[in-house]
Write an enzyme that holds these catalytic residues in place. Structure first.
Site, PDB file in Angstrom:
ATOM      1  N   ASP A  22      50.208  54.287  58.375  1.00 40.68           N
ATOM      2  CA  ASP A  22      50.170  54.955  57.064  1.00 40.68           C
ATOM      3  C   ASP A  22      48.864  55.727  56.912  1.00 40.68           C
ATOM      4  O   ASP A  22      48.194  55.664  55.889  1.00 40.68           O
ATOM      5  CB  ASP A  22      50.311  53.928  55.946  1.00 40.68           C
ATOM      6  CG  ASP A  22      50.537  54.605  54.586  1.00 40.68           C
ATOM      7  OD1 ASP A  22      50.883  55.805  54.580  1.00 40.68           O
ATOM      8  OD2 ASP A  22      50.359  53.940  53.557  1.00 40.68           O
ATOM      9  N   ILE A  24      38.857  50.014  37.860  1.00 43.97           N
ATOM     10  CA  ILE A  24      38.821  51.397  38.342  1.00 43.97           C
ATOM     11  C   ILE A  24      40.181  51.872  38.828  1.00 43.97           C
ATOM     12  O   ILE A  24      40.324  53.017  39.218  1.00 43.97           O
ATOM     13  CB  ILE A  24      37.791  51.552  39.478  1.00 43.97           C
ATOM     14  CG1 ILE A  24      38.114  50.606  40.643  1.00 43.97           C
ATOM     15  CG2 ILE A  24      36.392  51.306  38.969  1.00 43.97           C
ATOM     16  CD1 ILE A  24      37.180  50.773  41.832  1.00 43.97           C
ATOM     17  N   GLY A  25      41.183  50.983  38.824  1.00 44.66           N
ATOM     18  CA  GLY A  25      42.503  51.411  39.272  1.00 44.66           C
ATOM     19  C   GLY A  25      43.458  50.237  39.312  1.00 44.66           C
ATOM     20  O   GLY A  25      43.147  49.123  38.886  1.00 44.66           O
ATOM     21  N   ALA A  26      44.638  50.510  39.819  1.00 44.12           N
ATOM     22  CA  ALA A  26      45.665  49.481  39.942  1.00 44.12           C
ATOM     23  C   ALA A  26      46.256  49.546  41.337  1.00 44.12           C
ATOM     24  O   ALA A  26      46.553  50.629  41.845  1.00 44.12           O
ATOM     25  CB  ALA A  26      46.754  49.663  38.887  1.00 44.12           C
ATOM     26  N   PHE A  76      49.448  44.796  43.758  1.00 47.22           N
ATOM     27  CA  PHE A  76      49.573  43.422  43.302  1.00 47.22           C
ATOM     28  C   PHE A  76      48.707  43.108  42.089  1.00 47.22           C
ATOM     29  O   PHE A  76      48.719  42.002  41.603  1.00 47.22           O
ATOM     30  CB  PHE A  76      49.208  42.458  44.442  1.00 47.22           C
ATOM     31  CG  PHE A  76      50.126  42.583  45.629  1.00 47.22           C
ATOM     32  CD1 PHE A  76      51.380  42.004  45.611  1.00 47.22           C
ATOM     33  CD2 PHE A  76      49.742  43.292  46.752  1.00 47.22           C
ATOM     34  CE1 PHE A  76      52.223  42.114  46.695  1.00 47.22           C
ATOM     35  CE2 PHE A  76      50.580  43.409  47.837  1.00 47.22           C
ATOM     36  CZ  PHE A  76      51.831  42.827  47.814  1.00 47.22           C
ATOM     37  N   GLY A  77      47.936  44.043  41.623  1.00 45.76           N
ATOM     38  CA  GLY A  77      47.069  43.769  40.489  1.00 45.76           C
ATOM     39  C   GLY A  77      46.046  44.870  40.310  1.00 45.76           C
ATOM     40  O   GLY A  77      46.181  45.968  40.850  1.00 45.76           O
ATOM     41  N   GLU A  78      45.010  44.547  39.572  1.00 42.58           N
ATOM     42  CA  GLU A  78      43.982  45.537  39.270  1.00 42.58           C
ATOM     43  C   GLU A  78      42.963  45.651  40.394  1.00 42.58           C
ATOM     44  O   GLU A  78      42.729  44.715  41.146  1.00 42.58           O
ATOM     45  CB  GLU A  78      43.263  45.163  37.973  1.00 42.58           C
ATOM     46  CG  GLU A  78      44.147  45.228  36.742  1.00 42.58           C
ATOM     47  CD  GLU A  78      43.424  44.791  35.490  1.00 42.58           C
ATOM     48  OE1 GLU A  78      43.835  45.229  34.405  1.00 42.58           O
ATOM     49  OE2 GLU A  78      42.460  44.003  35.604  1.00 42.58           O
ATOM     50  N   VAL A  79      42.360  46.845  40.477  1.00 43.69           N
ATOM     51  CA  VAL A  79      41.242  47.079  41.386  1.00 43.69           C
ATOM     52  C   VAL A  79      40.013  47.323  40.515  1.00 43.69           C
ATOM     53  O   VAL A  79      40.031  48.185  39.641  1.00 43.69           O
ATOM     54  CB  VAL A  79      41.505  48.280  42.310  1.00 43.69           C
ATOM     55  CG1 VAL A  79      40.329  48.473  43.259  1.00 43.69           C
ATOM     56  CG2 VAL A  79      42.794  48.073  43.095  1.00 43.69           C
TER      57      VAL A  79
END
Length: 998
Positions: free
Chosen positions: A758, A639-641, A644-647
């Site tokens: 943040d 579903i995303g990036a 550090f890697g993919e989500v």
């Protein structure tokens, strides 16, 4: 005296002879079928004339000097003429509707002397239906009159001399006919007439080929308006199109109407004109729906004409799901560069794609595990007790983690690349193989945990060694916590023996104890939970007195030493805390009360602990995060990036619990140890939080690849994108409810001593119930000394638009700086995800804030909410509200919705100057044009002028509907103009102290 009753016949005959030279015969129409044509018969017609002295048959010549037979009559001198002429019996064939064409001449009665009372210029046409020839008798009463025929032109004696030709043509219809044939009859009633020709025919649509369908000869219908539907027959090697059979309609005029439906050439054939021809060799056509034959795809052939598919060459195959137009392919070669990494009883395998994918893009991988004996080297399949992450077959990625192997055992792993035709091939399997020997494994679960003694403030436990220690046990770790705390706050105790006494407990409290063994290979699993209740105050004293008296002096001495040691430990902790106050904050400096990393734990409170204070980051993540079994996690889709890697989204199914939707952050292949540590740092932080408005950590996977952080799944994603997608679709109360949830989550974090640093709408996640939760507790951020003044992380840069000025200038991050960021989040929410400060540069933002400018109220924002934003943006951080106060203010607004309807500018406090990129105070403008130029909207000057807005006072009264009525269609321009109008209105209210009616 005999009266002559017949007019001289030579006059008419002469006229007919002249016509023969002058008249050009007409070709027979292709759509007509002749039944009778008197001109085509050169011998006598021998029609029946009644009386015989009436009509007479004579001969003439046509234009080719061919004799023709005609009939004439000219008995004009006597009245009451009744002369009949009947044709022979005419077979009608298939006709239902007959056409009769008569060509004749007729003498003008006025040109004949002495016949005005007896001469006629018409004659009658009759017909009689019968199935057979009835003989030569004319039974006048059986005949049906068709029509009275009159001449359009009649000739005179002068026409003969001048050779003027006046031939009449008349066509009549008969039908519908029901019998096999009929007679035609002509009745003369006293005219001077000559029948030059009689033609009888019917019409039909002749056979035709249309759209590859043959339509046969078709006789027209019986009525003038009738249409005869005809279904076509497909030509050879053609078939009807699905649900669209070929049909045409034959009209009454013998014409085919527009075709409906069609035939198409069968598979293996293509259309050529009105036929279907076979595909040639090396060509094919797989479906009748295809128009033309195609050349055979790569690695295939056809060796005969009319092929519907091409066969694959040797060694090449076509998968059942492959369409015929796809090239034949073959299995892939073996994977390349297979490498492995052993971690006790877990093996990670990685490889490169095969050099040859066989011409396909559906390459996946499957793993075969074999366990090999030490002595004979024989190997057998590993069995079903081995775990694979993410899976054993159908792997799309080029890595896998094999778990639950036996310690000190030999294994061989074969990695095979497969594609859609691998199972069709009979060739030998191609694979990459590697043989490994596992190392020492983590110990199994501790069992037999028992309570030996329970006192008021202590519990003594004992247990058995694990059934499979898998090495030397270096120590045992005891985790304990109050049962009603549910693991939110827990403590640990380590010992080298199989028994321990846990002290400093609360009287009359139920504690939960779990124990695990530790070896050089790592931690084992915790034992099942053991609930133990400490003694109450009174009973505890009685028990302790009994214990002291029974155990005498050695126990007393030990107790005294323990108390002294505890006091010394407390002083050491105090000294450590004071020392850290002078060492600074490892992530970013914090001031005063914000350094809350080693607070004492009072009942009902919990303090955030910085994972960076741990020498071993792995210990921190195991301290605060639950280790999950990778087999319980099912990854469904990306579903995303992340940094550090993919989500990914997926499902988590823990034993004894229902599966839940989760989001999974994965660590990409090829990570460094620092990246792994930083990646897991976020889990160490999230694992300490438990609040409905803070994203919940389900657990981590650190003992396999890929390394994963598993959190709850938030269906609506990031808040900023969610608001932009649903622009204008929520009520103010709903938006305030979202803001209240964010503030509650930040209040919880502030109470724990955690500074987010943040906070932005992009880092707020929204679930399906519109509950907002704070997220992104990621990496340490260092401020760079660059003119843009942005944070830098390993994943990218974060703009300063959300950051408090003291955090940018002095690197001071506190809960007060988070409050500033929260004010920006409020502005984002009320503007439905608009970018703060629009297209201003970061340097311009910093400069404007230093000069006292602040963001204006978003469109339709209640005054109270904008005032709260301005309070959050106070330059002096001490004057900013606490999150506790913000939650209270928002709660009051929700309980009193009428307060949210107050228009901007009615609050008692004067407004701070509002930010516009280049707009000074409105009093500096002399005209509407100057104001528009200042906000870079001068393109709409004529729009305002044409609508009558010639003064700033009239502009200040405008609403969003007024702005839209000017023809301003761009939403961004509408918002920018409306924001400036609200700024102008607020300043007018502040200067004049009275409202402006809108």
């Amino acid at each position: 005296m005999v009266v002559q009753t017949r007019f001289p016949s030579w006059i008419i005959l002469c006229y007919i002879w002249l016509l023969g030279f002058a008249h050009t015969g007409e070709a027979q129409a292709a759509k007509e079928v002749l039944l009778l044509d008197s001109k085509a018969q050169q011998t006598e017609l021998e029609w029946i004339s009644s009386p015989p002295s009436g009509w007479e048959e004579i001969s003439g010549l046509d234009e080719n000097y061919t004799p023709i037979r005609t009939y004439q009559v000219c008995q004009v001198m006597e009245p009451n003429q009744n002369n009949w002429l009947r044709t022979n019996w005419i077979s009608k064939g298939n006709a239902q509707r007959i056409f009769v064409e008569l060509k004749f001449t007729l003498r003008d009665c006025n040109s004949l002397p002495g016949v005005l009372g007896t001469c006629k210029e018409t004659f009658n046409l009759y017909y009689y239906e019968t199935d057979y020839d009835t003989g030569r008798n004319i039974r006048e009463n059986l005949y049906v009159k068709i029509d009275t025929i009159a001449a359009d032109e009649s000739f005179t004696q002068g026409d003969l001399g001048e050779r003027k030709m006046k031939l009449n043509t008349e066509v009549r219809e008969i039908g519908p006919l029901s019998k096999k044939g009929f007679y035609l009859a002509f009745q003369d009633v006293g005219a001077c007439i000559a029948l030059v020709s009689v033609k009888v025919y019917y019409k039909k649509c002749w056979s035709i080929v249309e759209n590859l369908a043959v339509f046969p000869d078709t006789v027209t219908g019986s009525e003038f308006s009738s249409l005869v539907e005809v279904r076509g027959t497909c030509v050879s090697s053609a078939e009807e199109e699905a649900e669209n059979s070929p049909r045409m309609h034959c009209s009454a005029e013998g014409e085919w109407l527009v075709p409906i439906g069609k035939c198409i050439c069968k598979a293996g054939y293509q259309q050529k004109g009105d036929t279907c021809e076979p595909c040639g060799r090396r060509f094919y056509k797989s479906s009748s729906q295809d128009l033309q034959c195609s050349r055979c795809p790569t690695h295939s052939f056809s060796d005969r004409e009319g092929s519907s598919r091409c066969e694959c060459e040797d060694g090449y195959y076509r998968a059942p799901s492959d369409p015929p137009y796809v090239a034949c392919t073959r299995p892939p070669s073996a994977p390349q560069n297979l490498i492995f990494n052993i971690n006790q009883t877990t093996v990670s395998l990685e490889w490169s794609p095969p050099a040859d994918n066989g011409g396909r893009n559906d390459v996946t991988y499957r793993i075969l595990c074999k366990r090999c004996s030490w002595e004979q080297g024989e190997c057998v399949p590993c069995g079903s007790n081995i775990g694979y992450m993410p899976q054993q077959t159908g792997l799309e990625d080029n890595y896998v983690t094999v778990m639950d192997l036996l310690a000190h055992a030999n294994y061989t792993f074969e990695v095979e690349a497969v594609n859609g035709v691998s199972d069709l091939s009979r060739s030998q399997r191609l694979f990459a193989a590697v043989s490994i020997t596992t190392g020492q494994a983590a110990p199994s679960q501790v069992s037999g945990v028992m309570k030996e003694r329970v006192l008021q403030r202590s519990v003594q436990l004992s247990w058995q060694e694990p059934e499979h220690p898998n090495g030397v046990i270096t120590e045992y770790e005891i985790k304990y916590y109050e049962k009603d705390q549910r693991e939110r706050t827990y403590s640990t105790l380590k010992t080298k023996s199989t028994s321990a006494s846990i002290n400093n407990l609360k009287p009359g409290t139920v504690y939960v104890f779990q124990i695990r063994a530790v070896t050089a290979a790592g931690y084992g699993n915790y034992s099942p939970r053991l609930d133990v209740a400490t003694l109450e105050e009174a009973s505890g004293k009685m028990f302790e007195a009994t214990a002291v008296s029974s155990e005498q002096n050695p126990v007393i001495i030990i107790a005294v030493v323990a108390v002294a040691g505890t006091i010394i430990l407390v002083f050491m902790v105090f000294g450590f805390i004071i020392g850290r106050r002078h060492c600074g904050y490892s992530k970013a400096d914090q001031e005063g009360d914000e350094e809350l990393y080693f607070h004492f734990k009072f009942p009902g409170t919990k303090t955030y602990i910085d994972p960076e204070t741990y020498e071993d980051p792995n210990r921190a993540v195991h301290q605060f995060a639950k280790e999950l079994d990778a087999s319980c996690i099912k990854i469904e889709r990306v579903i995303g990036a992340g940094e550090f890697g993919e989500v990914c989204s997926g499902r988590l199914k823990l034993p004894g619990k229902r599966d839940v939707a989760v989001a999974i952050k994965t660590l990409k292949v090829g990570y460094t140890e620092k990246q792994r540590r930083d990646f897991l740092c976020e889990a160490s932080i999230m694992g300490q939080f438990d609040h409905p408005n803070v994203v919940h950590l389900e657990g981590v996977v650190t003992r396999g690849k890929p390394v994963m952080i598993v959190i709850e799944f938030m269906e609506n994603g990031a808040l900023d994108a969610f608001l932009r997608k649903h622009d204008g679709q929520f009520t103010v109360i709903q938006l305030v409810g979202m803001l209240r949830g964010i503030a509650a989550g930040m209040r919880y974090l502030a109470d724990m001593g955690y500074v987010h640093r943040d906070l932005a709408a992009r880092n707020i996640l929204v679930n399906s119930n519109l509950v907002c939760k704070v997220s992104d507790f990621g990496l340490s951020r260092v401020i760079e000394d660059d003119p843009e003044a942005v944070y830098t992380t390993t994943g990218g840069k974060i703009p300063v638009r959300w950051t408090a000025p003291e955090a940018i200038q002095y690197r001071k991050f506190t809960s007060a700086s988070d409050v500033w960021s929260y004010g920006i989040v409020m502005w984002e929410v009320m503007s439905y995800g608009e970018r703060p400060y629009w297209d201003m540069s970061n340097q311009d933002v910093i400069k404007a804030i230093e000069e006292g400018y602040r963001l204006p109220a978003p469109m339709d924002c209640p005054a109270g909410l904008h005032q709260l934003m301005l309070d959050c943006w106070q330059k002096d951080r001490a004057e900013r509200p606490k999150f506790e106060q913000i939650v209270g203010i928002l709660d009051k607004m929700i309980r009193n919705p009428s307060s949210l309807k107050t228009p901007l500018g009615t609050c008692s406090r004067p407004l701070s100057p509002l930010l516009d990129q280049s707009t000074p105070d409105f009093t500096a403008f002399c005209s509407v044009g100057e104001w528009l130029q200042a906000i870079k909207m001068e393109r709409y000057k004529d729009n305002f002028t044409a609508a009558g807005y010639n003064s700033l006072e009239s502009v200040a009264r405008m609403t969003i509907d007024d702005v839209m009525s000017l023809g301003i269609t761009l939403v961004g321009h509408q918002k920018k103009i409306m924001s400036s109008i609200q700024t102008m209105r607020a300043q007018m209210l502040h200067l004049h102290g009275t409202g402006i009616q809108v």
